[in-house]
Design an enzyme around this catalytic site. Structure first.
Site, PDB file in Angstrom:
ATOM      1  N   LYS A  68       0.855  -1.207   0.000  1.00  0.00           N
ATOM      2  CA  LYS A  68       0.000   0.000   0.000  1.00  0.00           C
ATOM      3  C   LYS A  68       0.878   1.239   0.000  1.00  0.00           C
ATOM      4  CE  LYS A  68      -3.932   1.867   2.690  1.00  0.00           C
ATOM      5  NZ  LYS A  68      -4.735   1.660   3.907  1.00  0.00           N
ATOM      6  N   SER A  84      -9.569   1.543   3.449  1.00  0.00           N
ATOM      7  CA  SER A  84      -8.830   2.343   2.487  1.00  0.00           C
ATOM      8  C   SER A  84      -7.779   1.548   1.713  1.00  0.00           C
ATOM      9  CB  SER A  84      -8.150   3.514   3.200  1.00  0.00           C
ATOM     10  OG  SER A  84      -7.236   3.027   4.157  1.00  0.00           O
ATOM     11  N   SER A 140      -9.581  -0.727   7.629  1.00  0.00           N
ATOM     12  CA  SER A 140      -9.081  -0.491   6.273  1.00  0.00           C
ATOM     13  C   SER A 140      -8.452  -1.664   5.567  1.00  0.00           C
ATOM     14  CB  SER A 140      -8.076   0.662   6.292  1.00  0.00           C
ATOM     15  OG  SER A 140      -8.759   1.871   6.521  1.00  0.00           O
TER      16      SER A 140
END
Lengths: 526, 463
Positions: free
Chosen positions: A78, A173, A197
């Site tokens: 990420k 997210s 997330s």
């Protein structure tokens, strides 16, 4: 027949036995990334360095000296983890073009194991959001939007119109990481989890999403959202893989003073997990308003599965669950206001051309660098931290947090081993639906089932369970005791074996003839 | 006119003497090339985390113990937020809620009426000692409309020592700070050299009439020496008194001391009171200290700071050293103050005493009145003295054995001062400064003198 999830073990043994080389594997993943670009899962693809890493790995395999099970395995990270020499943007204008001089500890550990870093995945800006729709590089598309399973179920007017307007979100997210794993472009990905997330997009994308216990895995190099709740998350296609990645990441890091000192022993999960001696708790508060009847039914079915296997399944209560969202709102925004204070354009990142004074430069830089969501949270957070408000908001929220954590302690202390809950209220919604509400509203809605585990620092995992009526993945969540990941993952593995979640039918994947995925051997060889 | 009672409190920042910074491994060094001692954490690169430096904790514990404080076995770290170019993270990590040490005291001495012979002891309460980060340095270049930022100092460990408003004038403030400086230097917890920014003092000053509540206070900053501290405090007291007697009011403001003009001026850049939005530092667990009782049996002693262990190893503090000097050598208390006040002077004195038969009570006069004034005249430190303790001892031995007079001794010193590597004895011989001891020889000389002055002798004999 039923397709089985792809086991990384199989890839590992394929590498070992030379059925495929690390370079071939890397090239195929890179090609698949290219042909699934419409998913927008990746912000940066590090093609050159990845191929180099693959080359090195290949040499090691040829010498018969792989570094471990992860050697040569393509992974994605990420884009809120620092990666030396590779852009780290947090999907924000503030860090566009920012090249960090150091690797996050978890990234370094993966690289030290020989993993091949394919690239950085897309997210909501600075990890604020539950859709992966609010980053400057645009939204991530859920691969399942393009699956045969989803297309078959959608009422079509015209083919092209559907594809463009019906695509569903990944959740967030860590949507880019979830999409990357789900679409087979990598075998494991790192996400982060502050309010759900990692688990939320894992549920929507049909992959395993593990949130480890706070303090188990180092946060050094993870650009923080809420320091007291953030953890690195692990996304994989099966529970065994999650255990392997966890084993390579967990343990004390002297660079992170919030990691525990105790020695961590990597573990292997039993090949035939047994849940008959366990006590499974069903927290009644997780039957939240808005929970789809589909998911409710699946949750109930899951409970029955455990009952039939001989486990004790009981209803429990976590009475302060309903306060976790407001509590989170106060504590999260306060920490955000603090953590974002360093972005002033002076040392790194975006700097505005405004140069009338230092203050005006700061203000312009921050206005230009941050999106509305980030700025909104900064303003809220500063409000809560004002002297006149601190007691009523911040301190109060900390007290409520203690109550939420105590709820779990009580339940686990009464003999319950694992909690079983839904992960999300529904399956993934179409993007055009999702954006009708603002980020704050969405986050408040979507985090409701996942947030409390972050409050309490507990480990939790999403396991893909079944497809919804719309042909989209639905997952269920297990929450365990602090630092009892082995037990948590054992239960998750058992459950995974029971439900046999279907493999995504993606044309692009088939087209790329990932024949390594044809190795459907059930015995894991590693 | 009713009398005024001035009230002075101090906030002192002492840079911790350590190899690396409070929360990062970059080096601590004075006057290094700009931005050459900056770690990723010091530059606030996103994703970096603080790691507490053990040596800094020990320094604070030592200092707390030396100042008679209670050491908090559990203390906490907080973030203090404000925006400034020399504060990369936008916040300073400090200890606002529970600092490492509280409720101590510092005794210091003053001469009454400028007479060294009359010393009085005073005490100031120490409110607390807290650990915190130093900021970087910013230089404003107005000609080019730019600010230059050097982060070498950003993150260096500081001990903030807060002295309660128990002082009443510049002299007291100066004496208290001087004593603190000596204590810190003795402990080694800070080198406390003001000129190098290792010791910074801000004064809080107010005045009121006896029996009335305390007046509005001002904060005085930019004080660069102990001498200026006394000046700044006294000026501010006067300014406030004059202002109030003229019917004015005192603003709760921050003022800077202008050493050239010898006055305090309002500081720009301060618009109203700042809300620092204090918040717990989430990346640092509470700081737990142990003592012999609370130390768990199986704990690795490398991992913990043991207050008792530190206490046992504290060196003699200045007050103890002075008392010992008085007792051991029979010198006066004010002598012991003077000895400790000059770096290296005590050692020098003791070395001379060791090597001479002259009594310490007499030696001290030569050290303080002769040697020290020479050094002061030429702006030299004891270390830079061209006269070694051995040379001094030799000279004093000659004096003691009555081989020279004290006038001659002073002449020898003047020669020795040139630093020409001659021994006192050599100089005495060269300049024929020996005292003549032989009675007969003396008579002969006297006779010769008298013989050569016949007329004067007759005049004297005639009355």
């Amino acid at each position: 027949g039923l397709c089985q999830p792809v086991w990384r073990f199989q890839v590992s043994s394929a590498l070992k036995e030379g059925h495929v080389t690390a370079t071939e594997l890397c090239q195929r993943c890179l090609a698949l990334i290219k042909s699934t670009r419409f998913l927008n899962a990746y912000i940066t693809v590090a093609e050159e360095t990845a191929l180099k890493q693959a080359e090195e790995s290949e040499k090691r395999y040829k010498r018969g000296q792989p570094l471990g099970v992860l050697d040569g395995i393509p992974i994605a990270v990420k884009d809120n983890f620092n990666t030396a020499g590779i852009e780290t943007t947090c999907a924000s204008n503030m860090l566009k073009g920012y090249i960090s001089p150091y690797n996050a500890t978890v990234v370094q550990k993966l690289l030290d194991q020989g993993a091949v870093l394919l690239g950085k995945t897309n997210l909501d800006e600075f990890a604020m959001g539950s859709g992966s729709t609010d980053g400057v590089f645009g939204p991530v598309r859920n691969p399942w939007s393009y699956s045969r399973q989803y297309k078959e179920k959608s009422v079509s007017k015209s083919h092209s119109e559907d594809e463009e307007s019906n695509w569903v979100i990944t959740g967030g997210s860590s949507g880019g990481s979830a999409a990357a794993v789900s679409s087979f472009t990598c075998f494991a990905a790192l996400g982060s989890d502050t309010g759900g997330s990692t688990r939320n997009p894992a549920a929507h994308c049909g992959v395993v999403g593990l949130k480890p216990t706070y303090g188990l895995i180092s946060r050094h190099g993870l650009i923080p959202l809420v320091n007291s709740m953030d953890v690195p998350g692990i996304l994989t296609r099966c529970v065994d893989d999650a255990a392997v990645v966890l084993g390579s990441l967990a343990g004390h890091d002297p660079k992170d003073s919030t990691t525990i000192q105790d020695n961590f022993k990597p573990f292997e999960l039993p090949s035939l997990p047994d849940v008959s001696k366990l006590s499974i708790g069903i927290p009644k508060e997780y039957h939240a308003p808005g929970l789809s009847s589909e998911i409710l039914a699946l949750w109930s079915k899951a409970a029955d599965l455990f009952k039939n296997a001989g486990a004790k399944v009981i209803e429990v209560s976590l009475p302060h669950t309903r306060y976790s969202i407001v509590c989170y709102h106060v504590l999260c925004t306060a920490e955000v206001a603090s953590n974002m204070a360093r972005f002033d354009g002076l040392e790194y990142g975006h700097r505005s051309d405004m140069n009338k004074s230092t203050e005006s430069m700061y203000a312009a830089t921050r206005r230009e660098g941050f999106n509305d969501v980030v700025r909104g949270r900064i303003l809220s957070g500063n409000y809560f931290l004002l002297k006149q408000n601190y007691e009523n908001y911040f301190i109060k929220a900390q007290k409520v947090r203690r109550l939420i954590a105590n709820d779990f302690l009580k339940v686990f202390g009464s003999g319950v081993d694992i909690l079983l809950t839904p992960t999300t209220l529904s399956d993934a919604v179409p993007y055009r639906e999702f954006i009708k509400e603002d980020n704050r509203t969405r986050s408040a809605q979507d985090d409701i089932l996942t947030q409390a585990a972050n409050m309490a620092g507990l480990p939790a995992i999403n396991v893909p369970t079944a497809l919804s009526e719309r042909g989209l993945p639905v997952g269920l969540q297990f929450i365990g005791r602090s630092f009892q990941e082995k037990q948590l993952l054992t239960v998750a593995k058992w459950f995974e074996k029971q439900v046999k979640f279907p493999m995504i039918q993606l044309e692009e994947v088939k087209r790329h003839n990932h024949d390594v995925f044809q190795h459907q051997k059930s015995a894991s060889l590693s | 006119l009713a009398p005024w009672v001035p009230v002075v409190g101090l906030e002192i920042h002492a840079q911790i003497s350590s190899n690396s910074k409070l929360f990062s491994g970059s080096q601590v060094q004075f006057a290094a090339p700009p931005n050459s001692l900056v770690s990723f954490f010091d530059a606030s690169l996103p994703g970096t985390l603080p790691v507490l430096n053990r040596r800094c904790v020990e320094a604070a514990v030592m200092t707390g113990l030396a100042l008679n404080c209670s050491i908090n076995k559990k203390s906490l770290f907080d973030r203090k937020h404000y925006f400034y170019a020399d504060l990369p993270a936008g916040y300073q990590i400090t200890q606002q809620r529970i600092p490492i040490a509280v409720n101590g005291s510092l005794s210091y001495s003053l001469c009454i009426d400028n007479k060294m012979s009359q010393m009085v002891t005073k005490t100031v309460r120490i409110k607390q000692i807290q650990l915190e980060q130093d900021s970087g340095k910013s230089l404003h270049d107005d000609t080019r409309s730019q600010t230059l930022v050097d982060l070498n100092r950003a993150g260096v460990g500081l001990m903030e020592v807060v002295m309660e408003p128990d002082m009443c004038c510049g002299e007291e403030a100066a004496a208290a700070v001087r004593e603190l400086q000596l204590i810190l230097q003795t402990l080694g917890s800070s080198q406390a050299v003001m000129a190098e920014g290792q010791l910074r003092v801000d004064a809080n000053v107010s005045v009121h009439h006896p029996g009335e509540p305390y007046g509005v206070r001002t904060e005085v900053k930019n004080i660069n020496s102990i001498r200026f501290l006394a000046k700044a405090v006294d000026y501010e007291i006067q300014r406030q008194i004059e202002e109030l007697e003229n019917g004015g009011t005192i603003l709760n403001e921050t003022r800077a001391f202008d050493s050239k003009l010898g006055c305090t001026v309002p500081m720009r850049d301060k618009e109203g009171k700042q809300d620092y939005r204090f918040m717990p530092e989430p990346n640092l667990p509470p700081l737990i200290l142990y003592d012999a009782k609370s130390l768990p049996a199986n704990m690795n002693h490398q991992q913990v700071v043991n207050i008792d262990w530190i206490h046992e190893r504290l060196p003699d503090l200045p007050s103890v050293k002075r008392a010992k000097l008085v007792e051991q050598y029979g010198i006066l208390p004010e002598h012991s103050f003077a000895l400790l006040n000059e770096d290296g002077l005590t050692e020098f004195f003791e070395n001379v005493v060791k090597q001479t038969q002259m009594k310490p009570k007499k030696v001290i006069g030569w050290i303080l009145n002769v040697l020290l004034s020479y050094l002061k005249q030429h702006s030299l430190t004891v270390k830079e003295s061209p006269i070694s303790s051995l040379m001094m001892a030799d000279l004093l031995n000659l004096l003691e054995k009555k081989e020279i007079s004290s006038t001659a001794a002073k002449q020898v010193l003047a020669e020795l001062w040139k630093g020409e590597e001659k021994t006192p004895l050599e100089i005495v011989k060269e300049k024929k400064l020996e005292l003549i001891q032989d009675q007969k020889e003396l008579e002969q000389i006297c006779q010769a003198v008298i013989d050569g002055q016949e007329n004067e002798v007759i005049m004297m004999a005639l009355g």
